[in-house]
Design an enzyme around this catalytic site. Sequence first.
Site, PDB file in Angstrom:
ATOM      1  N   GLY A 108       0.825  -1.204   0.000  1.00  0.00           N
ATOM      2  CA  GLY A 108       0.000   0.000   0.000  1.00  0.00           C
ATOM      3  C   GLY A 108       0.856   1.249   0.000  1.00  0.00           C
ATOM      4  N   GLY A 110       2.366   2.964   2.338  1.00  0.00           N
ATOM      5  CA  GLY A 110       3.602   2.915   3.117  1.00  0.00           C
ATOM      6  C   GLY A 110       4.704   2.214   2.331  1.00  0.00           C
ATOM      7  CB  THR A 131      -4.704  -1.011   0.207  1.00  0.00           C
ATOM      8  OG1 THR A 131      -5.595  -0.698   1.289  1.00  0.00           O
ATOM      9  CG2 THR A 131      -4.941  -0.015  -0.903  1.00  0.00           C
ATOM     10  CB  ILE A 132      -8.980  -4.223   1.954  1.00  0.00           C
ATOM     11  CG1 ILE A 132      -8.691  -3.531   3.294  1.00  0.00           C
ATOM     12  CG2 ILE A 132      -8.415  -5.631   1.922  1.00  0.00           C
ATOM     13  CD1 ILE A 132      -9.488  -4.107   4.463  1.00  0.00           C
ATOM     14  CG  ASP A 133      -7.717   0.646   3.552  1.00  0.00           C
ATOM     15  OD1 ASP A 133      -8.511  -0.155   4.064  1.00  0.00           O
ATOM     16  OD2 ASP A 133      -6.628   0.969   4.081  1.00  0.00           O
ATOM     17  CG  HIS A 277      -7.753  -7.568  11.357  1.00  0.00           C
ATOM     18  ND1 HIS A 277      -8.010  -6.886  12.524  1.00  0.00           N
ATOM     19  CD2 HIS A 277      -6.643  -6.985  10.820  1.00  0.00           C
ATOM     20  CE1 HIS A 277      -7.087  -5.939  12.699  1.00  0.00           C
ATOM     21  NE2 HIS A 277      -6.253  -5.990  11.680  1.00  0.00           N
ATOM     22  CD  GLN A 279     -14.015  -4.726   7.099  1.00  0.00           C
ATOM     23  OE1 GLN A 279     -14.288  -3.772   6.384  1.00  0.00           O
ATOM     24  NE2 GLN A 279     -13.673  -4.586   8.365  1.00  0.00           N
TER      25      GLN A 279
HETATM   26  O1  F6P Z   1      -4.882  -0.517   5.290  1.00  0.00           O
HETATM   27  C1  F6P Z   1      -5.546  -1.706   5.505  1.00  0.00           C
HETATM   28  C2  F6P Z   1      -6.147  -1.743   6.869  1.00  0.00           C
HETATM   29  O2  F6P Z   1      -6.793  -2.976   6.958  1.00  0.00           O
HETATM   30  C3  F6P Z   1      -7.041  -0.580   7.232  1.00  0.00           C
HETATM   31  O3  F6P Z   1      -8.305  -0.639   6.628  1.00  0.00           O
HETATM   32  C4  F6P Z   1      -7.067  -0.702   8.740  1.00  0.00           C
HETATM   33  O4  F6P Z   1      -7.344   0.529   9.327  1.00  0.00           O
HETATM   34  C5  F6P Z   1      -5.678  -1.140   9.053  1.00  0.00           C
HETATM   35  O5  F6P Z   1      -5.151  -1.750   7.887  1.00  0.00           O
HETATM   36  C6  F6P Z   1      -5.588  -2.111  10.203  1.00  0.00           C
HETATM   37  O6  F6P Z   1      -4.259  -2.374  10.478  1.00  0.00           O
HETATM   38  P1  F6P Z   1      -3.744  -3.477  11.500  1.00  0.00           P
HETATM   39  O7  F6P Z   1      -3.768  -4.786  10.794  1.00  0.00           O
HETATM   40  O8  F6P Z   1      -2.392  -3.017  11.853  1.00  0.00           O
HETATM   41  O9  F6P Z   1      -4.704  -3.467  12.668  1.00  0.00           O
END
Ligand code: F6P
Length: 352
Positions: A108, A110, A131-133, A277, A279
């Site tokens: 993504g 980063g 990214t799922i976002d 998660h 999702q």
């Molecule tokens: O960027 C993907 C994502 O799943 C975001 O939708 C969510 O806010 C974040 O990562 C969650 O991150 P982590 O797995 O560190 O809790």
Amino acid sequence: MHVGILTGGGDCPGLNAVIRAVTLALINECGARVTGIERGFLGLVARQVRPLDSAAVIDILAQGGTILGTHNRCDPFHYFGEGGADVSARTLAYARELGLDALVAIGGDGTMAIAERLSRLGLPVVGVPKTIDNDLYLTDRSFGFDSAVAVVCESLDRLATTARSHGRVMIAETMGRYAGWIALEAGIAGAADVILIPELPYRLDALAALCLRRQSSPGHTLICIAEGAHAAGGDLVVSRTVAGSPDPIRLGGVGALLAQQLQPLLDSEVRCTLLGHVQRGGQPTAFDRVLATQFGWAAAQRVKAGQFGRMVALQGADIVDVALADVAGRNRLVPPDHALLQAARSLGIFLG
Ligand code: F6P
């Protein structure tokens, strides 16, 4: 030709499909040697790599997650393992020692930002947007998004049965960080009555009035809220900070907050489900398998052509490539005039 592949940031359905496509295309088209870098950039910092051949990737298309492992905190320019030290020179030296002619970095924003900095220092990199976002700049879609939307849609279908049966207000909180793409598309697909996204701050009084009106008919309200949504004038709800991560803020909890705020104003019971998660897990959809395969193949073509410092992208129906420098540090939010927002409003969906 010797090519490294890594997966950085959060896991995502379709990562393995990209690894498979890059590896098979490079082996089949030019007999390349392919090396998997384990756990994102950490593998280059901590010297953890393994060879990838056809047998290693042949059966992974439909598997969720990443066979290479990933890491959401490893930035060689601020290495968490050494108190935030810049270990980029050592990282580049190891890539040279491995004899890498190219690195395919799947991740993504980063990961793309780190890839761009390493590329400026001379590492030949091609990026693949994950990214799922769906918030990566200059690509209409990242793989993983469709799979996440499918999970949220199915969850809304399930929550709707309880909403109808009990006459409740049911709230589903989605991921998405600062962008509302998941909540918007899944909310439409899952027939949500209310969709709340970060780009359109909501008014609690107007939302409560809507839920009150709906108590008598149809009796229930289904709300799909993005984790980055917030009331007008209100703050983002942060669930935790991850020290050392390129993106340390983790959002989450706005759905529960909304339930708390709505409950005293309504007779109906209000319940919130944090989808979390779930999702990001499980198998990619067919759409994501195809997109990931197209991206992987396109990345292999850029490697073969020596086109580095680029990220493959979907624009309209075309797979193109864009400069990593144009992607790094930027996000793609839902524009206020987006056609889906117009359609949702016209259908009577409350958007805040
Ligand atoms: O960027 C993907 C994502 O799943 C975001 O939708 C969510 O806010 C974040 O990562 C969650 O991150 P982590 O797995 O560190 O809790």
